[in-house]
Design a protein around this motif. Structure first.
Motif, PDB file in Angstrom:
ATOM      1  N   SER B 305      -0.188  -2.444   1.481  1.00 13.01           N
ATOM      2  CA  SER B 305       0.350  -1.836   0.329  1.00 13.01           C
ATOM      3  C   SER B 305      -1.138  -1.342  -0.503  1.00 13.01           C
ATOM      4  O   SER B 305      -0.903  -0.394  -1.145  1.00 13.01           O
ATOM      5  N   THR B 306      -2.016  -2.280  -0.765  1.00 13.10           N
ATOM      6  CA  THR B 306      -3.166  -1.843  -1.218  1.00 13.10           C
ATOM      7  C   THR B 306      -3.721  -0.465  -0.769  1.00 13.10           C
ATOM      8  O   THR B 306      -4.059   0.495  -1.407  1.00 13.10           O
ATOM      9  N   ASP B 309      -1.573   2.514  -1.417  1.00 14.53           N
ATOM     10  CA  ASP B 309      -1.681   2.891  -3.051  1.00 14.53           C
ATOM     11  C   ASP B 309      -3.281   3.854  -3.164  1.00 14.53           C
ATOM     12  O   ASP B 309      -3.145   4.692  -3.713  1.00 14.53           O
ATOM     13  N   ASN B 313      -3.762   7.643  -4.476  1.00 17.90           N
ATOM     14  CA  ASN B 313      -4.663   8.096  -5.630  1.00 17.90           C
ATOM     15  C   ASN B 313      -5.818   8.726  -5.261  1.00 17.90           C
ATOM     16  O   ASN B 313      -6.645   9.396  -6.118  1.00 17.90           O
TER      17      ASN B 313
END
Lengths: 359, 359
Positions: B305-306, B309, B313
């Motif tokens: 998930s990190t 993300d 971005n």
């Protein structure tokens, strides 16, 4: 609508000139952006921000900076960049610079360097910004040196609502008017003669927009042929060599007031070099300038060494020589280097002129 | 001498490749500058600064920054700009970036914006910098976001002394080698096959300079056709979408190690999409990469998930889609957008592969 197309290295862009254009600024954006940030200053935001915002039916935020030259700083640059980043501005976003030269230069440099360049639209609100918003020069100051950090980064469009000029005071009008006069002197003698016919700078004059368009066309001519100022774009510095130096040492005088003074000196200097019978510098010229309210006592003998130091440190000069743009004749500029000693001599003689002393 | 000419928007520049070139770096400067500033880091300055300085018979100063990514900051940018200004660097001065990617990116952005651009020469000292020194991307980081402030600003020349590569450690060599492999995968399959023939990355290998030239030629091909990354230059991001995301969350791994891992995932993903019988992702490939010392355990399930993300971005992605460069076949890249959910699914399956777990 009056439209001028400017060709630049990477893209062409249009300058739209019309009264009340701020109410339909959004129509001139020919792209769908992911987000738009309007950068403006405290003064302009109160007058025009809402009008412009309402004309745009895209996702739109605003960032307001303090009015004045001190906003052209690396600190303010960093603040805006962080604002864009924190608000998830991506490569498909755009910045609108709503304001005068300070807003345009700062916001333009931000746009030029955010993600290696996002779209940038100029909405000038001053008369001076008719000049600075065209040609792609953007930048900020460092250690009191003007525009030392910057880029060449042409806008996507210039949207110029000349009705907004009516909110400017006389000094601000003079500041921009000097650049129009400059464009007359270096290239369009007809424009110069038309401008010489007025006694007051009034943006509601029925011919004013046409004069502005002529002035913009001169700027367009020079930047299209020499975008990165390797050659003839330097002629646009007419009056600026001395003008910039005075501007950096005096407060309470505007850019254009200093440039007008610098032009008078450059014209005087041209006469000294040309040695023709018919002089370009004459009483009629000085009186016209004086009647328009331009100050003619910007420096005196005791300022000469400070001012010549400043000229030497200008990024346009190198070694011990100062490059002056002079006129062979009206509409015929050329560049000539002078030693600092020679310039100081000429400045002394110039300050001694009866016409200038108002005798 | 081996020379590659790269055409860019505003000028063409040469890449010179030869062992011991640092001793005659000055000969490759084809201009007389008013002053030169060599920007380098603490590590490189001890090894090579004197050699380069002595090769230049022009007025030359040096500015040394701390080694490492944290130097790509606005603070360091400002420091160098003030140094140039305080030392009277003018428009006819130049900056030489002596070092790896950090030095090149920072010094290049300084050069791009000092007085709206002064000359800039790259002297790469790492294998990774063979890639970053070509193509004109310069920039610094802000708020932990890599290269968020920057320009496209091609150098005047790239002077590449491949003897300096022999002072690099294995991890640094892997970092640059991954980009060579990438150039093979997306464009030059012969190069890829030649590289697949080696078991250790050794810059003193008799063919190494030729491989480097082939690798540089691929970079040249893409940046010449699409300097500002509107189109095919994006293929150079092969392996970088996941690679960058991992790099920004992990320390002690190099850019190239992350890119190699990202390429393996992109190759696996290509197979999933292509649905051909012959798979590009296979045990032979994984074993080769492993033998060269590339880590294959960079992330695990809990990192997904990190990492996703971070990919969202990235300045190259917009909305909720992530653009991946995939391969139709070796040498045939294409770009495909994926939803974040789909990517997380594929990542899970990828992490579950036997080959990757070293079984």
């Amino acid at each position: 609508m009056n439209t001028l197309k400017v060709k630049s290295y990477e893209h062409s862009y249009d300058i739209y000139i019309e009264k009340k254009l701020r109410f339909k600024a959004g129509d001139q954006l020919n792209k769908e952006y992911s987000q738009i940030a309007i950068v403006t200053d405290e003064h302009v935001s109160q007058l025009y921000l809402e009008d412009v915002k309402q004309s745009i039916d895209q996702k739109c935020k605003s960032f307001i900076i303090p009015s004045g030259e001190q906003s052209k700083s690396l600190t303010k640059y960093e603040e805006i960049q962080k604002y864009l980043l924190n608000n998830n501005f991506d490569r498909h976003s755009a910045i609108i610079a709503l304001g005068g030269g300070v807003v345009g230069d700062l916001a333009g440099f931000v746009a030029a360097t955010y993600m290696r360049g996002i779209d940038f639209i100029q909405v000038p609100t001053t008369l001076l910004a008719h000049d600075s918003s065209v040609g792609g020069k953007v930048g900020i100051n460092l250690l009191d040196t003007k525009n030392i950090l910057g880029s060449f980064y042409p806008p996507q469009a210039v949207i110029y609502d000349t009705e907004m000029l009516q909110s400017l005071n006389e000094q601000e009008l003079r500041s921009g008017f000097a650049e129009m006069v400059k464009h007359g002197f270096i290239f369009n003698v007809d424009l110069l003669n038309e401008l010489k016919g007025i006694n007051t700078i009034d943006p509601s004059h029925p011919l004013f927009d046409q004069w502005l368009i002529k002035s913009l066309s001169v700027k367009k001519h020079f930047v299209e042929q020499d975008e990165h100022e390797g050659n003839i774009r330097r002629f646009l510095n007419f009056g600026h060599t001395l003008g910039h130096a005075i501007e950096s040492t005096k407060s309470h005088v505007t850019h254009g007031e200093c440039v007008m003074y610098g032009m008078l000196f450059a014209i005087y200097l041209s006469d000294c070099i040309n040695d023709k019978d018919e002089k370009l510098f004459n009483e009629e010229l000085v009186n016209w300038v004086k009647n328009l309210g331009f100050p003619l006592n910007l420096i005196n003998i005791s300022d000469i060494s400070t001012v010549s130091d400043k000229m030497l440190n200008d990024k346009k000069n190198s070694n011990q020589f100062i490059n002056f743009v002079l006129l062979n004749d009206l509409g015929e500029p050329f560049v000539s280097p002078f030693s600092i000693e020679k310039i100081e001599e000429h400045l002394k003689a110039f300050l001694d002129l009866k016409a200038l002393k108002g005798v």
